[in-house]
Motif scaffolding. Structure first.
Motif, short mmCIF file in Angstrom:
data_model
loop_
_atom_site.label_atom_id
_atom_site.label_comp_id
_atom_site.label_asym_id
_atom_site.label_seq_id
_atom_site.Cartn_x
_atom_site.Cartn_y
_atom_site.Cartn_z
N GLU A 256 -44.59 13.33 59.89
CA GLU A 256 -43.98 12.80 58.67
C GLU A 256 -44.27 13.76 57.51
O GLU A 256 -45.26 14.50 57.54
CB GLU A 256 -44.53 11.41 58.34
N ARG A 257 -43.41 13.76 56.51
CA ARG A 257 -43.55 14.69 55.39
C ARG A 257 -43.48 13.95 54.07
O ARG A 257 -42.81 12.93 53.93
CB ARG A 257 -42.46 15.77 55.45
N GLY A 260 -40.24 12.68 52.71
CA GLY A 260 -39.44 11.82 53.58
C GLY A 260 -38.59 12.55 54.59
O GLY A 260 -37.79 11.92 55.30
N SER A 261 -38.77 13.87 54.72
CA SER A 261 -37.92 14.66 55.61
C SER A 261 -38.45 14.76 57.04
O SER A 261 -37.84 15.42 57.88
CB SER A 261 -37.77 16.08 55.04
N TYR A 263 -40.40 13.07 60.72
CA TYR A 263 -40.04 12.11 61.77
C TYR A 263 -41.32 11.54 62.35
O TYR A 263 -42.41 12.07 62.11
CB TYR A 263 -39.19 12.80 62.86
N ARG A 265 -40.18 8.28 61.57
CA ARG A 265 -39.66 7.19 60.74
C ARG A 265 -39.11 7.65 59.39
O ARG A 265 -38.55 6.84 58.65
CB ARG A 265 -40.77 6.16 60.50
N GLY A 266 -39.31 8.90 59.03
CA GLY A 266 -38.87 9.35 57.71
C GLY A 266 -39.68 8.74 56.59
O GLY A 266 -39.16 8.49 55.50
N ALA A 268 -42.41 8.50 53.50
CA ALA A 268 -42.61 9.40 52.36
C ALA A 268 -43.83 8.96 51.56
O ALA A 268 -44.20 7.78 51.53
CB ALA A 268 -41.38 9.41 51.46
#
Length: 411
Positions: A256-257, A260-261, A263, A265-266, A268
């Motif tokens: 996850e990043r 929100g970019s 995975y 789940r996206g 943020a």
């Protein structure tokens, strides 16, 4: 985030990159394309001509906390206690020298690497992790890094040049625990970071090996299969009886990043568990500084600059800055050229003056190899010469001048 920040010259510091002046370049002794401030003399020269300058944050090799706040538009900074929801936060101090810790660190790393190899082979055969063995082998690493992280950081960088199947798991454990120590997390949390880092890619054991070794762009379907290693990993960890939520979070959310970019789940920002935010940083750092079939390895210093450029984009700013503090502006394994023209390899950082680490001098000013490489503490050399000794001029790419850092092992 701002690219350049207006800074009064009274606030200038070494490691800042001056991109513009408060007057025309013509008539000053400075280069029109900008310059890096390396010495106190550089600062004094700028002050002679200018009241303020513009600093390019992305080209700096060191950014103070105040400058970082200004680049972020004075965004309120979170404390580590706030980020980690009230957990015990302490301050670690070096208990031994890096050289004294070196033999214990070497033994701890060799043991963990052997155990990782056996553990992963066992997972492939039985579908379960020997959690007791992993916990037992993680403790010496936590102990070594708690006493003094420099030895493990250097040895971990050396091992990136060896051919080990599970080197990534070992390296990320080292980086994660070192970051956790810098933050001030309790040793039980450092153990969770070590175990989680070792296991975060365990799900790849259930992915087609041809995809893992592909040196081409994957199709959409192949990308989905590759990304499914996260779900595989969570399944294996829970099947093994691991209920430590921090470990599960690392395995589940390390891709996850912050923006929100990522995975799967996206998620943020604060939606991402804090231990997974740490894992994302160290996973990326190890990946981009390692040889891969589809990309050249970045130098450690280049990787640090990349992470810094991604603050509050891919990664939380406070944790990126803590990681840089943990491993140094010039991390262990960085090949650097000195103002004398000599070339060395960074082996340990200075806690107080991060632009003056300990190095092994390997090439003379004519770029010829020294018959007997010597260890030099640039900070001690500066003190002994009242600031007139050599310092780092620039960081070089991996393999510069044919240097193989794996050759330079010592005890």
């Amino acid at each position: 985030m701002l690219q350049t920040v207006k800074v009064p010259t009274k606030d200038l510091g070494k490691g800042m990159f001056v991109s513009n002046l408060d007057r025309p370049w013509l008539g000053t002794p400075f280069l029109t394309q900008g310059f890096l401030i390396r010495t106190d003399d550089d600062i004094e020269r700028v002050r002679e001509f200018c009241e303020y300058v513009w600093v390019d944050v992305h080209k700096c090799v060191y950014v103070s906390e105040a400058l970082a706040r200004r680049a972020q538009g004075d965004r309120p900074r979170k404390t580590m206690r706030e980020i980690f929801h009230g957990r015990d936060i302490a301050r670690y101090a070096d208990e031994v020298t890096w050289k004294d810790e070196h033999p214990r660190a070497g033994k701890a790393l060799d043991t963990l690497l052997d155990d990782i190899t056996d553990l992963f082979q066992s997972v492939a055969e039985k579908g379960k992790v020997d959690t007791m063995r992993l916990r037992k082998s993680a403790d010496p690493i936590v102990g070594s890094i708690s006493r003094n992280p420099d030895a493990c950081l250097w040895l971990g960088r050396l091992k990136q040049h060896d051919e080990y199947s599970y080197q990534h798991s070992l390296s990320t454990a080292i980086w994660a625990v070192s970051l956790g120590r810098q933050i001030g997390l309790h040793k039980r949390d450092l153990r969770s970071l070590a175990i989680g880092a070792v296991l975060m890619d365990v799900g790849k054991l259930l992915v087609d090996p041809e995809l893992l070794q592909a040196d081409r762009e994957l199709t959409e379907e192949e990308t989905r299969e590759m990304r499914h290693h996260v779900a595989h990993g969570v399944h294996l960890v829970k099947k093994s009886g691991i209920i430590n939520q921090d470990v599960v979070d690392i395995v589940a959310f390390h891709h996850e990043r912050h923006n929100g970019s990522g995975y799967p789940r996206g998620l943020a920002g604060e939606q991402i568990p804090p231990f997974a935010r740490i894992a994302a940083i160290v996973d990326t750092y190890d990946a981009i500084t390692s040889r891969r079939s589809y990309a050249e390895a970045m130098s450690p210093a280049e990787a640090i600059k990349f992470l810094y450029s991604q603050r509050d984009k891919l990664f939380q700013a406070e944790l990126v800055e803590a990681f840089i503090q943990a491993i140094g502006i010039y991390p262990p394994g960085s090949i650097v050229e000195l103002t004398s023209g000599e070339v060395g390899i960074v082996i340990a950082e200075s806690r107080t003056r991060r632009l003056l680490p300990k190095i092994i001098l390997v090439l003379d000013r004519g770029k010829k190899e020294y018959a007997q490489p010597q260890i030099v503490d640039l900070q001690e050399a500066q003190v002994a010469s009242n600031g007139g000794a050599v310092s780092i001029s620039r960081s070089l790419e991996d393999g510069a001048y044919g240097i193989d850092i794996g050759r330079y092992q010592f005890s």
